[in-house]
Design an enzyme around this catalytic site. Structure first.
Site, PDB file in Angstrom:
ATOM      1  N   CYS A  12     -20.814 -31.217 -29.978  1.00 25.51           N
ATOM      2  CA  CYS A  12     -20.470 -31.947 -29.171  1.00 25.51           C
ATOM      3  C   CYS A  12     -20.215 -32.738 -29.455  1.00 25.51           C
ATOM      4  O   CYS A  12     -20.742 -34.266 -29.369  1.00 25.51           O
ATOM      5  CB  CYS A  12     -21.517 -32.085 -28.291  1.00 25.51           C
ATOM      6  SG  CYS A  12     -21.196 -32.994 -26.599  1.00 25.51           S
ATOM      7  N   GLU A 115     -14.330 -28.970 -28.136  1.00 25.14           N
ATOM      8  CA  GLU A 115     -15.246 -28.002 -28.912  1.00 25.14           C
ATOM      9  C   GLU A 115     -13.532 -27.384 -29.933  1.00 25.14           C
ATOM     10  O   GLU A 115     -13.097 -27.210 -29.180  1.00 25.14           O
ATOM     11  CB  GLU A 115     -16.553 -26.771 -28.815  1.00 25.14           C
ATOM     12  CG  GLU A 115     -16.711 -27.075 -29.941  1.00 25.14           C
ATOM     13  CD  GLU A 115     -17.757 -27.418 -30.956  1.00 25.14           C
ATOM     14  OE1 GLU A 115     -16.699 -28.227 -31.226  1.00 25.14           O
ATOM     15  OE2 GLU A 115     -18.483 -28.418 -30.213  1.00 25.14           O
TER      16      GLU A 115
END
Length: 231
Positions: A12, A115
């Site tokens: 993240c 991601e």
């Protein structure tokens, strides 16, 4: 900007927030009126000031901490680049995070996150959002750092093991709180380890969507809604 590209083990490390302020204010029941404008951001990176929500006896309030936790004991604020995430499984074992669990919990407001999946030809970025495309809150912790008259608020995003959707992309994911768990997380009451275990879990994979996007997102200097275009 210190970091331009995603680091190998970063979890993240990039997300977005582009919903209108009115939508966000209603969604998170914000009480403060001093937030009059919110610029859409499609490539939010560590080290930047971000929108978060915390609560007190008067309700929920927006504030804008820097992403990357700088503990009160830190001598150099650059430590924040190493503390953009905190693992849910070990929060109670780390003195820095354990101290914040009781009174400095917050939500980091987002519309989606990115991601990178390892593939033969390199890393493929993905955009992940909720199925209904509504804004949501990452579970976060914040702190206040002061040195020679300089005061900054900083925060970190809590991560957990990936759900079925994310597992094919990465083994970790940020903790996205449900609306019910948001209230408990923002409440000033102490949380037991059982409470934490129940709150800091992977979001329902059936309520999320992920799709591949261009590597244009890799550089944090790049901005704009075109980042969200699918391949």
């Amino acid at each position: 900007m210190r970091q331009k590209r995603v680091e190998e083990n970063e979890v993240c490390g990039r997300y977005n927030l582009f919903s209108e302020l009115k939508t966000i204010a209603e969604r998170f029941q914000l009480m403060n009126s001093e937030v009059s404008e919110l610029v859409p951001r499609y490539n939010i990176a560590p080290g930047q000031d971000i929108m978060a929500v915390r609560s007190d006896k008067n309700g929920n309030h927006a504030f804008f901490p820097r992403w990357g936790l700088v503990p009160t004991w830190a001598k150099d604020p650059k430590i924040g680049y190493k503390m953009i995430n905190a693992r849910a499984e070990t929060l109670h074992e780390k003195p820095t995070f354990k101290r914040l669990l009781s009174r400095k919990r917050c939500l980091i407001v987002a519309d989606g996150f990115y991601e990178w999946k390892k593939e033969k030809n390199g890393k493929q970025p993905y955009h992940i959002h909720l199925d209904d495309r509504s804004p949501f809150g990452f579970a976060g912790l914040w702190d206040e750092w002061e040195n020679q008259g300089e005061v900054i608020h900083t925060c970190t995003i809590i991560t957990t093991e990936a759900n079925e959707l994310m597992r094919d992309i990465h083994h970790r994911m940020p903790v996205i709180l449900t609306r019910d768990s948001e209230e408990a997380w923002l409440d000033q009451a102490d949380l037991s380890m059982t409470d934490l275990t129940e709150l800091l879990v992977a979001y329902d994979p059936n309520a999320m969507f992920a799709y591949p996007i261009s590597t244009f997102v890799n550089n944090s200097r790049n901005e704009g809604k075109d980042i969200l275009n699918s391949l």
